[in-house]
Design a protein around this motif. Structure first.
Motif, PDB file in Angstrom:
ATOM      1  N   GLY A   1       0.776  -1.231   0.000  1.00 40.11           N
ATOM      2  CA  GLY A   1       0.000   0.000   0.000  1.00 40.11           C
ATOM      3  C   GLY A   1       0.805   1.278   0.000  1.00 40.11           C
ATOM      4  N   THR A   2       0.096   2.342  -0.358  1.00 39.82           N
ATOM      5  CA  THR A   2       0.606   3.707  -0.322  1.00 39.82           C
ATOM      6  C   THR A   2      -0.415   4.520   0.456  1.00 39.82           C
ATOM      7  OG1 THR A   2       1.662   3.401  -2.473  1.00 39.82           O
ATOM      8  CG2 THR A   2       1.342   5.664  -1.734  1.00 39.82           C
ATOM      9  N   TYR A   3       0.068   5.275   1.441  1.00 36.48           N
ATOM     10  CA  TYR A   3      -0.829   5.966   2.364  1.00 36.48           C
ATOM     11  C   TYR A   3      -0.409   7.422   2.504  1.00 36.48           C
ATOM     12  CZ  TYR A   3      -1.474   1.070   3.388  1.00 36.48           C
ATOM     13  OH  TYR A   3      -1.689  -0.275   3.259  1.00 36.48           O
ATOM     14  N   GLU A   4      -1.389   8.289   2.606  1.00 37.15           N
ATOM     15  CA  GLU A   4      -1.116   9.701   2.820  1.00 37.15           C
ATOM     16  C   GLU A   4      -1.443  10.059   4.264  1.00 37.15           C
ATOM     17  OE1 GLU A   4      -2.821  12.336  -0.069  1.00 37.15           O
ATOM     18  OE2 GLU A   4      -2.259  11.028  -1.731  1.00 37.15           O
ATOM     19  N   CYS A   5      -0.612  10.916   4.832  1.00 31.01           N
ATOM     20  CA  CYS A   5      -0.862  11.411   6.175  1.00 31.01           C
ATOM     21  C   CYS A   5      -0.209  12.790   6.300  1.00 31.01           C
ATOM     22  CB  CYS A   5      -0.342  10.435   7.239  1.00 31.01           C
ATOM     23  SG  CYS A   5       1.395  10.048   7.122  1.00 31.01           S
TER      24      CYS A   5
ATOM     25  N   MET B   1       1.087  10.468  12.135  1.00 30.83           N
ATOM     26  CA  MET B   1       0.224   9.382  12.591  1.00 30.83           C
ATOM     27  C   MET B   1       0.286   8.273  11.548  1.00 30.83           C
ATOM     28  SD  MET B   1      -1.915   8.388  14.973  1.00 30.83           S
ATOM     29  CE  MET B   1      -2.486   9.855  15.792  1.00 30.83           C
ATOM     30  N   ILE B   2       0.681   7.082  11.981  1.00 32.38           N
ATOM     31  CA  ILE B   2       0.721   5.938  11.076  1.00 32.38           C
ATOM     32  C   ILE B   2      -0.717   5.510  10.799  1.00 32.38           C
ATOM     33  CG2 ILE B   2       1.509   3.552  10.771  1.00 32.38           C
ATOM     34  CD1 ILE B   2       3.852   5.421  10.975  1.00 32.38           C
ATOM     35  N   PRO B   3      -1.122   5.448   9.524  1.00 35.59           N
ATOM     36  CA  PRO B   3      -2.489   5.004   9.214  1.00 35.59           C
ATOM     37  C   PRO B   3      -2.761   3.605   9.791  1.00 35.59           C
ATOM     38  CG  PRO B   3      -1.465   5.975   7.290  1.00 35.59           C
ATOM     39  CD  PRO B   3      -0.389   5.838   8.323  1.00 35.59           C
ATOM     40  N   ALA B   4      -3.982   3.387  10.249  1.00 37.11           N
ATOM     41  CA  ALA B   4      -4.348   2.139  10.930  1.00 37.11           C
ATOM     42  C   ALA B   4      -4.035   0.899  10.091  1.00 37.11           C
ATOM     43  CB  ALA B   4      -5.826   2.166  11.311  1.00 37.11           C
ATOM     44  N   VAL B   5      -4.300   0.952   8.803  1.00 42.11           N
ATOM     45  CA  VAL B   5      -4.055  -0.212   7.931  1.00 42.11           C
ATOM     46  C   VAL B   5      -2.570  -0.553   7.906  1.00 42.11           C
ATOM     47  CG1 VAL B   5      -4.229  -1.059   5.561  1.00 42.11           C
ATOM     48  CG2 VAL B   5      -6.088   0.280   6.524  1.00 42.11           C
TER      49      VAL B   5
ATOM     50  N   LYS C   1       4.373  19.188   5.238  1.00 41.60           N
ATOM     51  CA  LYS C   1       3.165  18.807   5.971  1.00 41.60           C
ATOM     52  C   LYS C   1       2.553  17.519   5.428  1.00 41.60           C
ATOM     53  CE  LYS C   1      -1.062  20.776   7.789  1.00 41.60           C
ATOM     54  NZ  LYS C   1      -1.915  21.958   7.859  1.00 41.60           N
ATOM     55  N   ASN C   2       2.409  17.441   4.114  1.00 43.33           N
ATOM     56  CA  ASN C   2       1.772  16.281   3.496  1.00 43.33           C
ATOM     57  C   ASN C   2       2.820  15.218   3.200  1.00 43.33           C
ATOM     58  OD1 ASN C   2      -0.859  17.438   3.469  1.00 43.33           O
ATOM     59  ND2 ASN C   2      -0.211  18.703   1.746  1.00 43.33           N
ATOM     60  N   VAL C   3       2.544  14.014   3.698  1.00 42.96           N
ATOM     61  CA  VAL C   3       3.512  12.923   3.652  1.00 42.96           C
ATOM     62  C   VAL C   3       2.884  11.713   2.972  1.00 42.96           C
ATOM     63  CG1 VAL C   3       4.904  11.379   5.103  1.00 42.96           C
ATOM     64  CG2 VAL C   3       4.564  13.756   5.789  1.00 42.96           C
ATOM     65  N   VAL C   4       3.713  10.957   2.254  1.00 43.10           N
ATOM     66  CA  VAL C   4       3.292   9.680   1.671  1.00 43.10           C
ATOM     67  C   VAL C   4       4.147   8.582   2.286  1.00 43.10           C
ATOM     68  CG1 VAL C   4       3.218   8.284  -0.434  1.00 43.10           C
ATOM     69  CG2 VAL C   4       2.511  10.678  -0.508  1.00 43.10           C
ATOM     70  N   LEU C   5       3.482   7.544   2.771  1.00 40.51           N
ATOM     71  CA  LEU C   5       4.147   6.338   3.247  1.00 40.51           C
ATOM     72  C   LEU C   5       3.917   5.278   2.178  1.00 40.51           C
ATOM     73  CD1 LEU C   5       2.883   6.370   6.946  1.00 40.51           C
ATOM     74  CD2 LEU C   5       5.002   7.315   6.043  1.00 40.51           C
TER      75      LEU C   5
END
Length: 156
Positions: free
Chosen positions: A6-10, A19-23, A108-112
């Motif tokens: 996955g790829t997640y934005e936070c 904050m690490i996304p829950a998934v 501010k905007n981060v992609v994991l």
């Protein structure tokens, strides 16, 4: 070996916490107790988050290098520059140290982004630029890296 998906934005706050996304946190659950290593990426302006077990595997390889060869010693120094041990706190946040925020240009905007056994941490704009820049070359790259048919598994 972990294999993340996955790829997640936070968002990062003013202190560099995200904050690490829950998934993703669920995927990282087996590594939460042992912590992580956060380091500069070699080829891109992003950070790499290694579960401690993955870091130890990598360090086993690095430790086999002969440190009496200058290029090996130089590599080890640069590869481990800025390496930090980090943990996810009880609130599910990861604190990115200021020197690594500066290196990666995270605002501010981060992609994991999952990268098989590690997580890449990107400033969102830099991530989108890197993905867009690679789009035109990806077909050729995929063929070169994955299109080898000299093994039973198809991987080179």
């Amino acid at each position: 070996m972990n294999s993340f998906i996955g790829t997640y934005e936070c968002r990062a706050d003013a202190k560099g916490r995200l904050m690490i996304p829950a998934v993703l946190k669920k995927q990282l659950s087996s590594a939460l107790q042992n912590g992580f290593v956060l380091k500069r990426a070699v080829f891109q302006p992003c950070l790499e988050l290694y579960p401690m077990a993955e870091w130890n595997v990598l360090m086993t390889k690095v430790n086999k290098l002969n440190r009496f060869k200058k290029k090996n010693n130089d590599f080890i120094r640069r590869f481990t520059a800025g390496v930090k041990m980090v943990e996810v706190d009880n609130a599910g946040r990861l604190l990115i140290p200021k020197d690594l925020i500066k290196f990666s240009g995270i605002t501010k905007n981060v992609v994991l982004a999952s990268a098989v056994n590690i997580i890449e941490i990107w400033d969102k704009d830099k991530y989108e630029t890197a993905i867009d820049d690679a789009t035109s070359d990806f077909a050729d790259l995929a063929e070169e890296v994955m299109g080898q048919d000299d093994n039973d598994d198809g991987l080179s």
